[in-house]
Enzyme design. Structure first.
Site, PDB file in Angstrom:
ATOM      1  N   ASP A 265      -2.956  -6.347  14.405  1.00 50.01           N
ATOM      2  CA  ASP A 265      -1.523  -5.764  14.495  1.00 50.01           C
ATOM      3  C   ASP A 265      -1.294  -5.099  15.880  1.00 50.01           C
ATOM      4  OD1 ASP A 265      -0.766  -6.570  11.896  1.00 50.01           O
ATOM      5  OD2 ASP A 265      -1.378  -4.771  10.981  1.00 50.01           O
TER       6      ASP A 265
ATOM      7  N   ARG B 140     -21.537 -20.402  17.841  1.00 45.90           N
ATOM      8  CA  ARG B 140     -22.426 -19.814  17.327  1.00 45.90           C
ATOM      9  C   ARG B 140     -22.732 -20.102  16.168  1.00 45.90           C
ATOM     10  NH1 ARG B 140     -22.907 -13.952  20.145  1.00 45.90           N
ATOM     11  NH2 ARG B 140     -24.551 -13.663  18.980  1.00 45.90           N
TER      12      ARG B 140
ATOM     13  N   ALA C 166     -17.104  -7.482  17.804  1.00 50.06           N
ATOM     14  CA  ALA C 166     -17.389  -7.816  16.413  1.00 50.06           C
ATOM     15  C   ALA C 166     -15.999  -7.754  15.654  1.00 50.06           C
ATOM     16  CB  ALA C 166     -18.323  -7.322  15.777  1.00 50.06           C
TER      17      ALA C 166
ATOM     18  N   HIS D  32     -13.545 -10.610  14.889  1.00 52.90           N
ATOM     19  CA  HIS D  32     -13.522 -11.362  13.574  1.00 52.90           C
ATOM     20  C   HIS D  32     -12.833 -10.982  12.356  1.00 52.90           C
ATOM     21  CE1 HIS D  32     -15.746 -13.306  16.594  1.00 52.90           C
ATOM     22  NE2 HIS D  32     -16.724 -12.392  16.689  1.00 52.90           N
TER      23      HIS D  32
ATOM     24  N   ASN E 132     -12.119  -7.857  25.025  1.00 57.59           N
ATOM     25  CA  ASN E 132     -13.618  -8.354  24.429  1.00 57.59           C
ATOM     26  C   ASN E 132     -13.404  -7.391  23.130  1.00 57.59           C
ATOM     27  OD1 ASN E 132     -15.726  -9.247  23.151  1.00 57.59           O
ATOM     28  ND2 ASN E 132     -16.589  -9.316  25.185  1.00 57.59           N
TER      29      ASN E 132
ATOM     30  N   TYR F 169     -26.232 -12.640  25.967  1.00 58.66           N
ATOM     31  CA  TYR F 169     -25.291 -11.604  26.759  1.00 58.66           C
ATOM     32  C   TYR F 169     -25.589 -11.570  28.380  1.00 58.66           C
ATOM     33  CZ  TYR F 169     -23.808 -11.071  21.921  1.00 58.66           C
ATOM     34  OH  TYR F 169     -23.252 -10.906  20.477  1.00 58.66           O
TER      35      TYR F 169
ATOM     36  N   ARG G 277     -18.010 -15.744  13.031  1.00 57.67           N
ATOM     37  CA  ARG G 277     -17.663 -15.443  14.461  1.00 57.67           C
ATOM     38  C   ARG G 277     -16.442 -16.763  14.853  1.00 57.67           C
ATOM     39  NH1 ARG G 277     -21.229 -11.930  16.692  1.00 57.67           N
ATOM     40  NH2 ARG G 277     -23.326 -12.275  15.831  1.00 57.67           N
TER      41      ARG G 277
ATOM     42  N   ARG H 192     -30.295  -5.412  25.825  1.00 59.57           N
ATOM     43  CA  ARG H 192     -30.691  -6.141  24.670  1.00 59.57           C
ATOM     44  C   ARG H 192     -30.182  -7.425  24.741  1.00 59.57           C
ATOM     45  NH1 ARG H 192     -33.366  -2.213  24.263  1.00 59.57           N
ATOM     46  NH2 ARG H 192     -33.864  -0.829  22.352  1.00 59.57           N
TER      47      ARG H 192
ATOM     48  N   HIS I 139     -14.829 -13.338  25.904  1.00 53.16           N
ATOM     49  CA  HIS I 139     -16.220 -13.252  25.237  1.00 53.16           C
ATOM     50  C   HIS I 139     -17.499 -13.842  26.145  1.00 53.16           C
ATOM     51  CE1 HIS I 139     -14.348 -12.501  21.340  1.00 53.16           C
ATOM     52  NE2 HIS I 139     -13.603 -13.487  21.853  1.00 53.16           N
ATOM     53  N   LEU I 140     -18.349 -12.943  26.105  1.00 51.11           N
ATOM     54  CA  LEU I 140     -19.427 -13.551  27.071  1.00 51.11           C
ATOM     55  C   LEU I 140     -20.152 -14.714  26.531  1.00 51.11           C
ATOM     56  CD1 LEU I 140     -20.984  -9.951  26.974  1.00 51.11           C
ATOM     57  CD2 LEU I 140     -20.327 -11.091  29.079  1.00 51.11           C
ATOM     58  N   SER I 141     -20.363 -14.843  25.316  1.00 55.25           N
ATOM     59  CA  SER I 141     -20.867 -15.957  24.717  1.00 55.25           C
ATOM     60  C   SER I 141     -19.723 -16.844  23.965  1.00 55.25           C
ATOM     61  CB  SER I 141     -21.631 -15.555  23.396  1.00 55.25           C
ATOM     62  OG  SER I 141     -21.042 -15.051  22.409  1.00 55.25           O
TER      63      SER I 141
ATOM     64  N   PRO J 110     -17.193  -2.575  20.307  1.00 53.90           N
ATOM     65  CA  PRO J 110     -18.571  -2.216  19.955  1.00 53.90           C
ATOM     66  C   PRO J 110     -19.557  -2.765  20.516  1.00 53.90           C
ATOM     67  CG  PRO J 110     -17.302  -3.125  18.102  1.00 53.90           C
ATOM     68  CD  PRO J 110     -16.299  -3.228  19.313  1.00 53.90           C
ATOM     69  N   ASN J 111     -20.646  -2.018  20.585  1.00 52.14           N
ATOM     70  CA  ASN J 111     -21.820  -2.263  21.115  1.00 52.14           C
ATOM     71  C   ASN J 111     -22.106  -3.114  22.547  1.00 52.14           C
ATOM     72  OD1 ASN J 111     -23.211  -1.587  18.644  1.00 52.14           O
ATOM     73  ND2 ASN J 111     -22.473  -3.403  17.738  1.00 52.14           N
TER      74      ASN J 111
ATOM     75  N   GLU K  46      -7.993 -12.707  26.184  1.00 54.77           N
ATOM     76  CA  GLU K  46      -9.014 -12.387  25.370  1.00 54.77           C
ATOM     77  C   GLU K  46     -10.333 -13.268  25.921  1.00 54.77           C
ATOM     78  OE1 GLU K  46      -9.093 -14.592  21.492  1.00 54.77           O
ATOM     79  OE2 GLU K  46     -11.011 -13.864  20.580  1.00 54.77           O
TER      80      GLU K  46
HETATM   81  O1  CA2 Z   1     -19.858 -12.887  23.283  1.00 55.83           O
HETATM   82  C1  CA2 Z   1     -19.092 -11.912  22.930  1.00 55.83           C
HETATM   83  O2  CA2 Z   1     -18.608 -11.140  24.321  1.00 55.83           O
HETATM   84  C2  CA2 Z   1     -18.965 -11.189  21.716  1.00 55.83           C
HETATM   85  O3  CA2 Z   1     -17.559 -10.786  21.799  1.00 55.83           O
HETATM   86  C3  CA2 Z   1     -19.936 -10.095  21.765  1.00 55.83           C
HETATM   87  C4  CA2 Z   1     -19.986  -9.517  20.260  1.00 55.83           C
HETATM   88  C5  CA2 Z   1     -20.019 -10.413  19.158  1.00 55.83           C
HETATM   89  O4  CA2 Z   1     -19.704  -9.972  17.803  1.00 55.83           O
HETATM   90  C6  CA2 Z   1     -18.987 -11.399  19.250  1.00 55.83           C
HETATM   91  O5  CA2 Z   1     -18.918 -12.276  18.202  1.00 55.83           O
HETATM   92  C7  CA2 Z   1     -19.094 -12.203  20.617  1.00 55.83           C
HETATM   93  C8  CA2 Z   1     -21.112  -8.446  20.213  1.00 55.83           C
HETATM   94  C9  CA2 Z   1     -21.401  -7.550  21.286  1.00 55.83           C
HETATM   95  C10 CA2 Z   1     -22.565  -6.897  21.052  1.00 55.83           C
HETATM   96  O6  CA2 Z   1     -22.786  -6.753  22.643  1.00 55.83           O
HETATM   97  C11 CA2 Z   1     -24.344  -6.252  22.822  1.00 55.83           C
HETATM   98  C12 CA2 Z   1     -24.874  -6.375  24.090  1.00 55.83           C
HETATM   99  C13 CA2 Z   1     -26.149  -6.100  24.475  1.00 55.83           C
HETATM  100  C14 CA2 Z   1     -27.013  -5.996  23.500  1.00 55.83           C
HETATM  101  C15 CA2 Z   1     -26.507  -5.941  22.270  1.00 55.83           C
HETATM  102  C16 CA2 Z   1     -25.317  -6.135  21.756  1.00 55.83           C
END
Ligand code: CA2
Length: 142
Positions: free
Chosen positions: A86, A106, A76, A79, A73, A22, A111, A17, A99-101, A9-10, A97
């Protein structure tokens, strides 16, 4: 070997953003790079993104049936989703797995837990978009 890159998601809003967290690469650009990296590594890569948990579960269940490698990835859902936990448990190909960050660096406590990690052969976090290349390299290494 087929490798699915599944983004949760997102992540479709990448590059639009929160670039300080990210980066500035869009999801379309990320997808293009993953396909190109896969070709270099001899992997047939398909990249998908969804904001709908049921759709992600369907993709993971199909990957389990087909024995596909998965770079995940789960954003959210990572977590807190026991449905994702499952589904990961049933995978038959390697799971990496990504993750960008780095969620562990964090400040938000939520997280610091991952339902994906117990089933992952490797976790790549904090390397931005390059982390996807590292994850695909891990899949190609076998
Ligand atoms: O660091 C990552 O890749 C995360 O999986 C990104 C998730 C976050 O909930 C994880 O803790 C770490 C959030 C993705 C949201 O992506 C956005 C990208 C651009 C602008 C806004 C949100």
């Amino acid at each position: 070997m087929r490798a699915l890159v599944l983004n949760g998601p997102n992540l479709g809003r990448l590059g639009r953003r929160q670039p300080e967290i990210y980066g500035t690469t869009t999801h379309a650009e990320l997808a293009e790079r993953c396909v190109a990296w896969g070709a270099e590594l001899g992997l047939d890569v398909e990249v998908r993104q969804t904001n709908h948990e049921g759709e992600m579960l369907d993709w993971l269940n199909a990957a389990a049936d087909d024995g596909d490698a998965v770079v995940l990835n789960a954003a959210a859902w990572t977590h807190y989703s026991y449905a994702i936990f499952d589904a990961c448990a049933q995978l038959t190909g390697p799971l990496v797995e990504v993750h960008l960050s780095d969620p562990h660096q964090r400040p938000e406590e939520f997280r610091h837990t991952s339902v994906v990690t117990p089933y992952a052969v490797e976790v790549v976090a904090g390397h931005g978009v390059d982390g996807y290349r590292m994850a695909l390299e891990r899949v190609a290494r076998g």
